[in-house]
Structures are given as structure tokens and as C-alpha cells.
Design an enzyme around this catalytic site. Structure first.
Site, PDB file in Angstrom:
ATOM      1  N   LYS A  41       0.812  -1.227   0.000  1.00 52.47           N
ATOM      2  CA  LYS A  41       0.000   0.000   0.000  1.00 52.47           C
ATOM      3  C   LYS A  41       0.837   1.265   0.000  1.00 52.47           C
ATOM      4  CE  LYS A  41      -1.329  -0.442   4.813  1.00 52.47           C
ATOM      5  NZ  LYS A  41      -0.399   0.506   5.444  1.00 52.47           N
TER       6      LYS A  41
ATOM      7  N   ARG B 278      -6.218   3.060  11.878  1.00 51.87           N
ATOM      8  CA  ARG B 278      -5.823   1.690  12.178  1.00 51.87           C
ATOM      9  C   ARG B 278      -6.649   1.096  13.314  1.00 51.87           C
ATOM     10  NH1 ARG B 278      -0.399   2.179  10.124  1.00 51.87           N
ATOM     11  NH2 ARG B 278       0.853   0.301  10.193  1.00 51.87           N
TER      12      ARG B 278
ATOM     13  N   ARG C  83      12.157  -7.432   2.755  1.00 50.87           N
ATOM     14  CA  ARG C  83      12.514  -6.016   2.636  1.00 50.87           C
ATOM     15  C   ARG C  83      13.526  -5.579   3.699  1.00 50.87           C
ATOM     16  NH1 ARG C  83       6.968  -2.666   4.384  1.00 50.87           N
ATOM     17  NH2 ARG C  83       7.109  -3.191   6.594  1.00 50.87           N
TER      18      ARG C  83
ATOM     19  N   ARG D 223      13.592  -4.145   6.730  1.00 52.17           N
ATOM     20  CA  ARG D 223      13.602  -2.874   7.457  1.00 52.17           C
ATOM     21  C   ARG D 223      13.951  -3.143   8.918  1.00 52.17           C
ATOM     22  NH1 ARG D 223       8.072   0.274   6.557  1.00 52.17           N
ATOM     23  NH2 ARG D 223       7.656  -0.424   8.689  1.00 52.17           N
TER      24      ARG D 223
ATOM     25  N   ARG E  23       2.651  -7.317  14.478  1.00 55.93           N
ATOM     26  CA  ARG E  23       1.907  -6.329  13.683  1.00 55.93           C
ATOM     27  C   ARG E  23       0.763  -6.978  12.910  1.00 55.93           C
ATOM     28  NH1 ARG E  23       7.050  -3.853  12.370  1.00 55.93           N
ATOM     29  NH2 ARG E  23       6.905  -4.660  10.270  1.00 55.93           N
TER      30      ARG E  23
END
Ligand code: AMP
Length: 190
Positions: free
Chosen positions: A16, A92, A131, A133, A144
């Protein structure tokens, strides 16, 4: 074509962020990523950054009052009244969704659409591990995703009840997903 006011929901790792940048450019609206706002505050070492860092590293959610305050301040600016907005990473929680509804009502504005960018859990887990991070430890990713199911997924019903929800398949290459998003948004723009 009226200004676009949209929120995009989707699991972390659904793409997103990348798609939001493209959608905002295509429709000429302001892109607000609350994750980017928080990461910038951390990098600058502001009070907000100091408060947010630990929470983010643990894969938890920053408090609703803080987040609602950040968005309320930003959303009231003239560029957003004129050009519209794409909210990426907000709301959220149910509290944030209610707050957003109130903020827009105060400004005399309404949401155009809430997009659910749908990518299954197994696929987003794989993408996030790739990724690399600094807040993407395996434990933080799992937390999460669990928080998303618990706090954010119920917002899909919330937006659906308001007749704002459109689900877009987030699997496939970036361009294919972008084309689906464009079509979904066009179908909702006044
Ligand atoms: P993101 O880049 O959207 O994945 O956000 C990174 C992190 O920032 C999240 O894991 C949360 O800790 C925090 N965060 C971003 N947006 C919000 C929000 N709307 N409410 C609470 N925490 C948020």
C-alpha cells in the site's frame, strides 16, 4: 472530477505504501503516510519521535490520541481541502476511524472511498522478511499482523456499513495492481 479523499487499508507488506505514492500522483491529491510521519519524527529526534520509536520497534501501535492529533492538524491545511488526500496507515483502530469521520465532518468533507488492498498473510510475511527494514524482525512482523487482524480488520466492516469499502486484489505485479486501483477509484469518484 472532484478531489479524491480516500483511505487505503491493507496488511503491512501489502504494497500500500508504493501504490499510495502512485495513486496520489495520478489523482493529484496529498499523500499522508502516518508511518512516514513517525519515522521522520524518529530521525529528527523530536519528542514525538522519542515516544514513538520504542512502540514502533516493538511492532505495537502508537496511541490513538497522538495519531488523531497528527492527522487532525495535517488534514485541516488548505492543500488538502483543495486537492484531496490519500491516508495511508490511518485509521488503524475504531477510535481513529471515528475521529476521522469527525474531522472530515468538521471540515465539511466526506470520504470518497476506502480501499482494502487485499494480500494474504503468508504472502505479506514473505515480502516483509525480504525487505529487511530495521523494525521488521520476525517477532515484530507477527505482532503487527496479529494487531492488524485484531484492531484494523474490523474497520473493513465499519467502512462497508458506510458503503465506502472497495476490495482490490493486491496480488500480482505492481502495474497490474495499480490499474485495478485506478479502476476502483474511478468507479467511486463523483
Ligand atoms: P507503517 O509504515 O504504516 O507500517 O507504520 C509503521 C509503524 O508506525 C507501525 O507499526 C506503528 O507502530 C506506527 N503507526 C503508523 N501509523 C499508525 C497509526 N495510524 N496508529 C498507530 N500506530 C501507527
Amino acid at each position: 472530477m472532484g478531489a479524491l479523499r480516500m483511505v487505503i487499508l491493507g496488511r503491512q507488506g501489502s504494497g500500500k505504501g508504493t501504490q499510495s505514492v502512485r495513486v496520489a500522483e495520478r489523482f493529484g491529491c496529498v499523500h499522508i503516510s502516518t508511518g512516514d510521519v513517525l519515522r521522520a519524527a524518529v530521525a529528527e529526534g523530536t519528542d514525538l519521535g522519542r515516544q514513538a520509536q520504542e512502540v514502533m520497534d516493538a511492532g505495537m501501535l502508537v496511541g490513538d490520541d497522538i495519531m488523531n492529533g497528527i492527522v487532525a492538524q495535517r488534514i485541516a491545511k488548505d492543500d488538502i481541502s483543495d486537492d484531496g488526500v490519500l491516508l495511508d496507515g490511518f485509521p488503524r483502530t475504531a477510535d481513529q476511524a471515528e475521529a476521522l469521520e469527525g474531522m472530515l465532518a468538521d471540515l465539511g468533507q466526506e470520504l470518497t472511498v476506502a480501499i482494502n488492498l487485499d494480500v494474504p498473510v503468508e504472502e505479506v510475511t514473505k515480502r516483509m522478511m525480504d525487505r529487511g527494514r530495521s523494525d521488521d524482525t520476525e517477532e515484530a512482523i507477527a505482532r503487527r499482523l496479529a494487531l492488524y487482524e485484531e484492531q484494523t480488520a474490523p474497520l473493513l466492516d465499519w467502512f462497508s456499513q458506510r458503503d465506502l469499502l472497495v476490495t482490490v486484489d493486491g496480488l500480482g505485479d505492481e502495474q497490474a495492481v495499480f490499474t485495478r486501483l485506478e479502476e476502483a477509484i474511478h468507479s467511486r469518484l463523483p
